[in-house]
Design an enzyme around this catalytic site. Structure first.
Site, PDB file in Angstrom:
ATOM      1  N   HIS A   1      12.679  59.572   6.288  1.00 14.88           N
ATOM      2  CA  HIS A   1      11.834  59.811   5.113  1.00 14.88           C
ATOM      3  C   HIS A   1      11.213  61.204   5.096  1.00 14.88           C
ATOM      4  CE1 HIS A   1      11.194  55.321   4.119  1.00 14.88           C
ATOM      5  NE2 HIS A   1      11.704  55.894   3.046  1.00 14.88           N
TER       6      HIS A   1
ATOM      7  N   GLU B   1      14.120  54.989  10.548  1.00 16.56           N
ATOM      8  CA  GLU B   1      13.822  53.925   9.602  1.00 16.56           C
ATOM      9  C   GLU B   1      14.643  52.706  10.025  1.00 16.56           C
ATOM     10  OE1 GLU B   1      14.318  55.056   5.464  1.00 16.56           O
ATOM     11  OE2 GLU B   1      13.937  57.151   6.000  1.00 16.56           O
TER      12      GLU B   1
ATOM     13  N   LYS C   1       5.816  48.317  -1.379  1.00 11.28           N
ATOM     14  CA  LYS C   1       7.200  47.967  -1.704  1.00 11.28           C
ATOM     15  C   LYS C   1       7.294  46.440  -1.812  1.00 11.28           C
ATOM     16  CE  LYS C   1       9.062  52.274   0.069  1.00 11.28           C
ATOM     17  NZ  LYS C   1       7.763  52.973   0.233  1.00 11.28           N
TER      18      LYS C   1
ATOM     19  N   HIS D   1      11.204  49.674   4.053  1.00 11.28           N
ATOM     20  CA  HIS D   1      12.052  48.890   3.150  1.00 11.28           C
ATOM     21  C   HIS D   1      12.500  47.558   3.759  1.00 11.28           C
ATOM     22  CE1 HIS D   1      12.368  51.992   0.047  1.00 11.28           C
ATOM     23  NE2 HIS D   1      12.244  52.824   1.061  1.00 11.28           N
TER      24      HIS D   1
ATOM     25  N   ASN E   1      10.942  49.292  -5.855  1.00  7.84           N
ATOM     26  CA  ASN E   1      10.962  48.722  -4.505  1.00  7.84           C
ATOM     27  C   ASN E   1      10.188  47.406  -4.433  1.00  7.84           C
ATOM     28  OD1 ASN E   1      12.326  51.071  -3.487  1.00  7.84           O
ATOM     29  ND2 ASN E   1      10.367  52.139  -3.485  1.00  7.84           N
TER      30      ASN E   1
ATOM     31  N   SER F   1      16.299  54.148   3.091  1.00  5.98           N
ATOM     32  CA  SER F   1      15.897  53.978   1.703  1.00  5.98           C
ATOM     33  C   SER F   1      16.944  54.401   0.694  1.00  5.98           C
ATOM     34  CB  SER F   1      14.616  54.776   1.440  1.00  5.98           C
ATOM     35  OG  SER F   1      14.811  56.152   1.732  1.00  5.98           O
TER      36      SER F   1
ATOM     37  N   ASP G   1       9.979  53.039  11.193  1.00  3.61           N
ATOM     38  CA  ASP G   1       9.497  52.982   9.817  1.00  3.61           C
ATOM     39  C   ASP G   1      10.145  51.778   9.146  1.00  3.61           C
ATOM     40  OD1 ASP G   1       8.974  53.310   7.139  1.00  3.61           O
ATOM     41  OD2 ASP G   1       9.465  55.436   7.072  1.00  3.61           O
TER      42      ASP G   1
END
Length: 389
Positions: free
Chosen positions: A131, A177, A239, A209, A44, A181, A206
């Site tokens: 997640h 998110e 990440k 990423h 990541n 991910s 979240d």
């Protein structure tokens, strides 16, 4: 006597765990820790900051000015260092939030949000693909939690309305998110924000990423929502930022409540001050270095074209490209072929992804060049054969 005999014949711990591992082996689910090898299509470290000269120099400078490696205590005892305070001030300003709080890891920060903030009588509506850290936090929460179909804002609305109709009187929390991910797709944040406002709810975004990659100066896909009184966000530092930790951003009252009630913060040794100093440098790189994001965006576009040609499926438009194969064994075989050719692409299997959706997770980073990316896709084309469903 029967109880004593049963105890005598009970499997030892070693036998018990060995049997469980054998069951994973039979199901092609056994995992092991593999050292890094080959060209990076698995990490990541999207901006290539983890091994960058900038962060290496930041660590050396911090050590030279006496920043300690360890904190020595929890944040509420003697563990709070000036580097923690400076990072939290700078992070709040960078992301556009009223306040920020730094945790040692993104996983524990995300779990802490859900274990601490929603209260008994509240409802957490979470995307079904959220997640694992959020799930662990929700298990510790006193609030009720329900899953909504992936990226389906109407399903979130319906869940809140059904809860109210059955007597729910607390506060709804919408947990998503911004960039998923394992699927690489983007949440409908604006639609979900409207729903949160309509029902006096709170959005928990979240950005794990997306931080460093998307939004102005890499502030995330929800940057335009930061600073609102009903938005809490998580920005992980391990990440695209290339370091370690997690930063929770939101209203100051949220930070104050976490400081007073969040067990993972109260009872854990504070994060390394040295790490906090390097995260500060990573935020500075994000704020000032536009070339890294531009280079990654160009790679995303070029690789997306190759991905679509190869798989017959549209690209995600992000740095995460999932090649869903289905069967665990087939995904493992394709990943092994790529590894043998010098490309580090990992197979992702249930329970990390839903049953029947074992996949390759191709991550685009600045740790490889375009020539290597093209070569990886050529090897992938050969390795896939008839593996795609």
């Amino acid at each position: 006597m029967k109880e004593i005999a049963a105890i005598r014949h009970r499997a030892t711990l070693q036998e018990d765990l060995s049997g469980r591992l054998a069951a994973l082996t039979r199901r092609k689910r056994l995992r092991s820790l593999e050292p890094r090898a080959g060209s990076d299509f698995a990490s990541n470290d999207y901006l290539g900051l983890a091994t960058s000269p900038e962060l290496g120099q930041a660590a050396r400078d911090a050590i030279a000015r006496g920043v300690p490696v360890g904190a020595g205590a929890s944040r509420l005892l003697r563990g709070t260092h000036s580097e923690h305070d400076l990072l939290e001030q700078e992070a709040a300003a960078f992301f556009g939030a009223e306040a920020a709080l730094y945790f040692a890891g993104g996983f524990i920060a995300n779990a802490a949000i859900f274990a601490t903030l929603p209260q008994r009588g509240d409802l957490i509506v979470h995307d079904e693909l959220i997640h694992a850290s959020a799930h662990d936090g929700m298990r510790l929460s006193k609030a009720e939690a329900v899953a909504a179909r992936h990226n389906d804002a109407q399903a979130v609305e319906d869940a809140i309305r059904a809860w109210r109709a059955h007597g729910g009187t607390g506060r709804p929390w919408i947990a998503v998110e911004s960039l998923y991910s394992m699927d690489g797709d983007i949440a409908p944040l604006d639609d979900l924000m409207v729903i949160a406002d309509r029902h006096d709810g709170v959005m928990v975004i979240d950005e794990a990423h997306a931080t460093g990659v998307f939004g102005p100066s890499g502030r995330g896909l929800g940057a335009h929502l930061e600073g609102r009184s009903n938005v809490v966000s998580l920005h992980t530092c391990g990440k695209a930022l290339g370091v370690a930790g997690g930063i929770v951003c939101g209203p100051r009252i949220v930070r104050d409540y976490l400081v007073n009630r969040c067990r993972p913060l109260i009872y854990a040794t504070a994060p390394s001050p040295l790490t906090a100093a390097v995260v500060r440098a990573a935020l500075t790189v994000c704020a000032t270095d536009t070339q890294r994001r531009a280079a990654l965006r160009s790679r995303i576009v070029r690789a997306g074209t190759l991905f679509a040609e190869l798989t017959g499926r549209p690209a995600t438009g992000t740095q995460i490209l999932p090649v869903v194969i289905g069967r665990d064994e087939a995904a493992l075989a394709v990943a092994a072929s790529l590894m043998a050719n010098g490309f580090d692409v990992r197979a992702i299997r249930p329970p990390t992804v839903p049953e029947g959706t074992a996949r390759l997770r191709i991550c685009l980073t600045l740790n490889v060049d375009d020539h290597t990316t093209n070569a990886m896709f050529a090897a992938l084309h050969e390795a896939l054969g008839d593996a795609l469903p």
